[in-house]
Motif scaffolding. Sequence first.
Motif, PDB file in Angstrom:
ATOM      1  N   GLU A   1       0.443  -1.039  -0.136  1.00  0.00           N
ATOM      2  CA  GLU A   1       0.074   0.057   0.315  1.00  0.00           C
ATOM      3  C   GLU A   1       0.822   1.329  -0.054  1.00  0.00           C
ATOM      4  OE1 GLU A   1      -3.319   2.003   2.622  1.00  0.00           O
ATOM      5  OE2 GLU A   1      -2.555   0.071   2.920  1.00  0.00           O
ATOM      6  N   LYS A   2       1.901   1.151   0.860  1.00  0.00           N
ATOM      7  CA  LYS A   2       2.942   2.858   1.246  1.00  0.00           C
ATOM      8  C   LYS A   2       3.692   2.778   0.023  1.00  0.00           C
ATOM      9  CE  LYS A   2       2.984   2.701   6.185  1.00  0.00           C
ATOM     10  NZ  LYS A   2       3.990   2.036   7.405  1.00  0.00           N
ATOM     11  N   THR A   3       3.848   1.421  -0.355  1.00  0.00           N
ATOM     12  CA  THR A   3       4.988   1.553  -2.309  1.00  0.00           C
ATOM     13  C   THR A   3       4.243   2.147  -3.549  1.00  0.00           C
ATOM     14  OG1 THR A   3       5.755  -0.101  -1.505  1.00  0.00           O
ATOM     15  CG2 THR A   3       6.739   0.377  -3.711  1.00  0.00           C
ATOM     16  N   THR A   4       2.768   1.962  -3.843  1.00  0.00           N
ATOM     17  CA  THR A   4       1.952   2.383  -4.156  1.00  0.00           C
ATOM     18  C   THR A   4       1.438   3.672  -3.715  1.00  0.00           C
ATOM     19  OG1 THR A   4       0.796  -0.390  -4.423  1.00  0.00           O
ATOM     20  CG2 THR A   4      -0.247   1.700  -5.200  1.00  0.00           C
ATOM     21  N   LYS A   5       1.478   3.824  -2.771  1.00  0.00           N
ATOM     22  CA  LYS A   5       0.911   5.901  -2.635  1.00  0.00           C
ATOM     23  C   LYS A   5       2.355   6.673  -3.533  1.00  0.00           C
ATOM     24  CE  LYS A   5      -3.240   5.365   0.675  1.00  0.00           C
ATOM     25  NZ  LYS A   5      -2.817   5.599   1.768  1.00  0.00           N
ATOM     26  N   LEU A   6       3.405   5.687  -3.202  1.00  0.00           N
ATOM     27  CA  LEU A   6       5.256   6.528  -3.687  1.00  0.00           C
ATOM     28  C   LEU A   6       4.891   6.651  -4.934  1.00  0.00           C
ATOM     29  CD1 LEU A   6       7.678   8.094  -2.548  1.00  0.00           C
ATOM     30  CD2 LEU A   6       8.536   5.886  -2.792  1.00  0.00           C
ATOM     31  N   LEU A   7       4.328   5.593  -5.546  1.00  0.00           N
ATOM     32  CA  LEU A   7       4.962   5.070  -7.034  1.00  0.00           C
ATOM     33  C   LEU A   7       3.680   5.975  -7.674  1.00  0.00           C
ATOM     34  CD1 LEU A   7       6.167   1.597  -7.410  1.00  0.00           C
ATOM     35  CD2 LEU A   7       7.534   3.653  -7.378  1.00  0.00           C
ATOM     36  N   LEU A   8       2.727   6.238  -7.324  1.00  0.00           N
ATOM     37  CA  LEU A   8       1.326   6.661  -8.359  1.00  0.00           C
ATOM     38  C   LEU A   8       0.899   7.371  -7.403  1.00  0.00           C
ATOM     39  CD1 LEU A   8      -0.651   3.489  -9.009  1.00  0.00           C
ATOM     40  CD2 LEU A   8       0.966   4.201 -10.888  1.00  0.00           C
ATOM     41  N   LYS A   9       1.746   8.746  -6.875  1.00  0.00           N
ATOM     42  CA  LYS A   9       1.646   9.337  -6.399  1.00  0.00           C
ATOM     43  C   LYS A   9      -0.154  10.089  -6.209  1.00  0.00           C
ATOM     44  CE  LYS A   9       3.882  13.630  -2.812  1.00  0.00           C
ATOM     45  NZ  LYS A   9       4.685  13.815  -3.167  1.00  0.00           N
ATOM     46  N   GLN A  10      -0.016  11.060  -7.679  1.00  0.00           N
ATOM     47  CA  GLN A  10      -0.730  11.744  -8.221  1.00  0.00           C
ATOM     48  C   GLN A  10      -2.475  11.344  -8.552  1.00  0.00           C
ATOM     49  OE1 GLN A  10       0.193  14.987  -8.116  1.00  0.00           O
ATOM     50  NE2 GLN A  10       2.164  14.452  -7.539  1.00  0.00           N
ATOM     51  N   ASP A  11      -1.959   9.374  -8.109  1.00  0.00           N
ATOM     52  CA  ASP A  11      -3.195   9.045  -8.196  1.00  0.00           C
ATOM     53  C   ASP A  11      -3.937   9.462  -6.882  1.00  0.00           C
ATOM     54  OD1 ASP A  11      -4.554   7.478 -10.779  1.00  0.00           O
ATOM     55  OD2 ASP A  11      -5.267   6.247  -9.771  1.00  0.00           O
ATOM     56  N   PHE A  12      -3.487   9.590  -5.634  1.00  0.00           N
ATOM     57  CA  PHE A  12      -4.720   9.589  -4.832  1.00  0.00           C
ATOM     58  C   PHE A  12      -5.091  11.624  -4.727  1.00  0.00           C
ATOM     59  CE2 PHE A  12      -2.115   6.140  -4.410  1.00  0.00           C
ATOM     60  CZ  PHE A  12      -2.753   4.432  -3.801  1.00  0.00           C
ATOM     61  N   ALA A  13      -6.115  11.006  -4.051  1.00  0.00           N
ATOM     62  CA  ALA A  13      -6.232  12.567  -2.574  1.00  0.00           C
ATOM     63  C   ALA A  13      -5.186  12.865  -1.915  1.00  0.00           C
ATOM     64  CB  ALA A  13      -8.154  12.651  -2.717  1.00  0.00           C
ATOM     65  N   ARG A  14      -5.169  14.212  -1.923  1.00  0.00           N
ATOM     66  CA  ARG A  14      -4.999  15.254  -0.642  1.00  0.00           C
ATOM     67  C   ARG A  14      -4.423  14.209   0.595  1.00  0.00           C
ATOM     68  NH1 ARG A  14      -1.488  18.848  -2.915  1.00  0.00           N
ATOM     69  NH2 ARG A  14      -2.820  20.125  -4.784  1.00  0.00           N
ATOM     70  N   HIS A  15      -5.694  13.771   1.082  1.00  0.00           N
ATOM     71  CA  HIS A  15      -5.440  13.530   2.038  1.00  0.00           C
ATOM     72  C   HIS A  15      -5.388  12.466   2.650  1.00  0.00           C
ATOM     73  CE1 HIS A  15      -9.481  11.913   0.659  1.00  0.00           C
ATOM     74  NE2 HIS A  15      -9.569  11.388   1.509  1.00  0.00           N
ATOM     75  N   GLU A  16      -4.706  11.140   1.516  1.00  0.00           N
ATOM     76  CA  GLU A  16      -5.051   9.662   0.962  1.00  0.00           C
ATOM     77  C   GLU A  16      -3.242   9.345   0.876  1.00  0.00           C
ATOM     78  OE1 GLU A  16      -8.411   7.399  -0.932  1.00  0.00           O
ATOM     79  OE2 GLU A  16      -7.540   8.925  -2.014  1.00  0.00           O
ATOM     80  N   ARG A  17      -2.816  10.691   0.598  1.00  0.00           N
ATOM     81  CA  ARG A  17      -1.429  10.664   0.097  1.00  0.00           C
ATOM     82  C   ARG A  17      -0.037  10.452   1.246  1.00  0.00           C
ATOM     83  NH1 ARG A  17      -0.821  14.713  -4.179  1.00  0.00           N
ATOM     84  NH2 ARG A  17      -2.236  14.506  -5.376  1.00  0.00           N
ATOM     85  N   LEU A  18       1.133  10.081   1.512  1.00  0.00           N
ATOM     86  CA  LEU A  18       1.374   9.855   2.338  1.00  0.00           C
ATOM     87  C   LEU A  18       2.337  10.896   2.628  1.00  0.00           C
ATOM     88  CD1 LEU A  18       4.170   7.104   0.953  1.00  0.00           C
ATOM     89  CD2 LEU A  18       2.467   6.489   2.570  1.00  0.00           C
TER      90      LEU A  18
END
Length: 258
Positions: free
Chosen positions: A112-129
């Motif tokens: 989950e964390k690596t996905t949020k790093l590599l696909l960062k712009q795909d997540f809403a701001r409050h969901e990002r690392l």
Amino acid sequence: MEKIIEYTELYLYNNALVSKECLCMGVLFHDTTTGERRFNSIKNFNRLKAFNDDIDVDFVKAYLAGIKDEVETDMFYLNSDFTTSNFIKSFVGEMRFSDIVSCKTNDDDFIEKTTKLLLKQDFARHERLSRDEEIKIVKNLVKSSACNYSQKSLDGLYGDTINFNFIVGQYCVKIFDFKNRESIKKSIASVKTWSYNAGEMKKGGKYKTVFLYSISENINEKEFEIVKNILLENTEHVMELKDGVRFLIQESGQECAI
């Protein structure tokens, strides 16, 4: 429990023959310890249209869903001989996978964390690392793949101490977070200092400096270009966080092989 997880990114290239311009479409994970496989793909298809406005979005959605089914559906788990390298080698042309990265981890949320790093712009701001979470996952990814990782302080040319975020092999790494226009303006003095530090490393001849950055999609491009040019004054290695991870892993792998 320590696990070994492989991951590889699926990239779409604008022109497979001549262009290096690409967009990360998804990340394939394979936990070689438990056998779990996951394919996480983009959901924000506005980014895809911005990258290539001629592309058939419905076709791409179906294509990505097909990969996910093949990777994750129970029927395919019957194939106990699954290897990431065999699976990805049939992907050629404009959409193909990157080199495989293998990481050791005890983190149950690694995927989950690596996905949020590599696909960062795909997540809403409050969901990002958070910035600290990003730096931590970057360190862990590089550390688990590198043969020579440290967080030691380095001596400047005048007996001063320089503290980078970490060092891997011959590369000393500093990470910046440009959240918005105001943060770019406030960072100018710090950026100039770190560019000067990179010059000292260059003169010393032992280390090369790598500047990594995370950036908001809403920043002023002209102002960011000023910052980037300052950083490029004493190093050629200035890149986005996710690109820097792969660069450092590949470079450290080459050093380990020598």
